[in-house]
Design a protein around this motif. Structure first.
Motif, short mmCIF file in Angstrom:
data_model
loop_
_atom_site.label_atom_id
_atom_site.label_comp_id
_atom_site.label_asym_id
_atom_site.label_seq_id
_atom_site.Cartn_x
_atom_site.Cartn_y
_atom_site.Cartn_z
N LEU A 85 0.80 -1.23 -0.12
CA LEU A 85 -0.08 -0.10 -0.10
C LEU A 85 0.85 1.31 -0.06
O LEU A 85 0.42 2.22 -0.63
N SER A 89 0.88 4.13 -3.03
CA SER A 89 0.41 5.42 -2.80
C SER A 89 1.37 6.45 -3.31
O SER A 89 0.92 7.61 -3.47
N TRP A 100 -7.74 7.74 -1.84
CA TRP A 100 -7.80 6.62 -1.54
C TRP A 100 -7.88 6.33 -0.06
O TRP A 100 -7.26 6.84 0.71
N GLN A 101 -8.90 5.46 0.26
CA GLN A 101 -8.96 4.97 1.83
C GLN A 101 -9.09 3.44 1.49
O GLN A 101 -9.78 2.96 0.60
N THR A 102 -8.26 2.73 2.40
CA THR A 102 -8.11 1.19 2.34
C THR A 102 -8.53 0.61 3.68
O THR A 102 -7.93 0.85 4.68
N TYR A 103 -9.28 -0.20 3.66
CA TYR A 103 -9.64 -1.08 4.66
C TYR A 103 -9.24 -2.58 4.57
O TYR A 103 -9.31 -3.36 3.77
N LEU A 187 -9.30 -6.50 0.76
CA LEU A 187 -9.04 -5.18 0.71
C LEU A 187 -10.63 -4.59 0.27
O LEU A 187 -11.10 -5.11 -0.86
N PHE A 189 -11.85 -0.64 -0.82
CA PHE A 189 -11.52 0.57 -0.97
C PHE A 189 -12.72 1.41 -1.12
O PHE A 189 -13.90 1.35 -1.58
N THR A 190 -12.51 2.52 -0.40
CA THR A 190 -13.61 3.81 -0.58
C THR A 190 -12.93 5.13 -1.07
O THR A 190 -11.88 5.36 -0.84
N TYR A 203 -7.99 7.03 -8.64
CA TYR A 203 -8.12 5.92 -7.97
C TYR A 203 -7.87 4.60 -8.75
O TYR A 203 -7.07 3.66 -8.33
N LEU A 207 -5.04 1.52 -7.72
CA LEU A 207 -5.61 0.12 -7.65
C LEU A 207 -4.47 -0.58 -8.49
O LEU A 207 -4.00 -1.84 -8.09
N GLN A 244 -18.15 8.27 3.03
CA GLN A 244 -17.22 7.32 2.43
C GLN A 244 -18.07 6.48 1.55
O GLN A 244 -18.96 5.91 1.95
#
Length: 279
Positions: A85, A89, A100-103, A187, A189-190, A203, A207, A244
């Protein structure tokens, strides 16, 4: 007899130890084999004498990226995911917005989300209550896109032995999306709802960078738009802020070399069909 694991799984890079990058990275399913020149430092293993990138390393990481739909249970260390990640970035974004926001989901968090998603998907009544927030595919299919879509779908089903009338098995295969195809890392992504189309272009570059960085470490991925239909389930489970919006999900892990679906290699249109050189 215990199956021998590919070397990439026994010598995994850590966030603060790049020495392992000098090991050969061999992925059985994809055929990626990157062999740094002996004696080079870790930071120059992908750089030639003129200070440029070794083309074959970069090209092979890109070309070997495929949508992998079956994974081994081998865990991926959190430090490796963090490395991927962090590298990704560096993707470009207009005015450096970095949208990007990633969980990152593993263990019980991953099991909990997949359980809730499968519950919603497998219940016809619940499934009707969910709808994607944005149109990933066109509302009306035209050529050549419809033919391409059908071919990849039937090529996959052909490998799996799923016939056109076998609706139950089709449903079961689609449901595997919501288990991240049994990958050890899922993963989500939001993106901030305030952002516009340009940030979505950014985005996409992020990815792609995630997937290529994963390949450089002997890992595979599958980007998945299927999650967007159940964005409400995901938002509730992950406690997403209302600002989000779910962009997509992605499976991450070591490909299962024995899985027949991982033999799928999609075609690409020849350069002459889409590249226009003007002098």
């Amino acid at each position: 007899m215990k199956q021998e694991q590919p070397r990439a799984q026994t010598a995994q890079p850590s966030r603060n130890d790049n020495d392992n990058v000098n090991d050969n990275v061999n992925d059985v399913a994809s055929g990626l084999s990157i062999q740094p020149i002996a004696g080079e430092s870790t930071h120059r293993s992908a750089v030639n004498d003129n200070g440029g990138l070794r083309v074959e390393y970069v090209d092979e990481a890109i070309r070997s990226r495929r949508s992998i739909r079956a994974y081994q249970r081998t865990p991926v260390p959190q430090a490796v995911v963090a490395d991927i990640l962090s590298v990704a970035s560096r993707a470009p974004s207009g005015s450096n917005l970095q949208p990007w926001q990633t969980y990152v989901l593993t263990g019980e968090a991953l099991k909990s989300l997949t359980s809730r998603l499968l519950e919603a998907f497998n219940d016809p009544a619940q499934r009707l209550m969910h709808q994607e927030e944005y149109a990933y595919y066109p509302r009306e299919w035209v050529e050549p896109y419809q033919a391409r879509r059908r071919k990849v779908g039937w090529d996959l089903y052909g490998l799996l032995g799923i016939g056109r009338a076998d609706k139950e098995r089709m449903h079961g295969q689609h449901a595997r999306n919501f288990t991240f195809f049994d990958a050890p890392v899922g993963l989500i992504f939001t993106i901030d709802r305030h952002l516009e189309q340009g940030s979505w272009l950014d985005y996409g570059m992020f990815l792609q960078s995630v997937m290529v960085a994963a390949r450089a470490r002997g890992l595979d991925t599958c980007a998945q738009a299927a999650f967007t239909t159940f964005h409400q389930v995901i938002a509730a489970e992950l406690r997403l802020p209302e600002t989000q919006m779910v962009v997509c999900g992605m499976a991450l892990g070591y490909a299962d070399p024995a899985a027949v679906e991982n033999r799928l290699v999609t075609e690409r249109a020849p350069l002459k069909d889409w590249a226009h050189f003007l002098n």
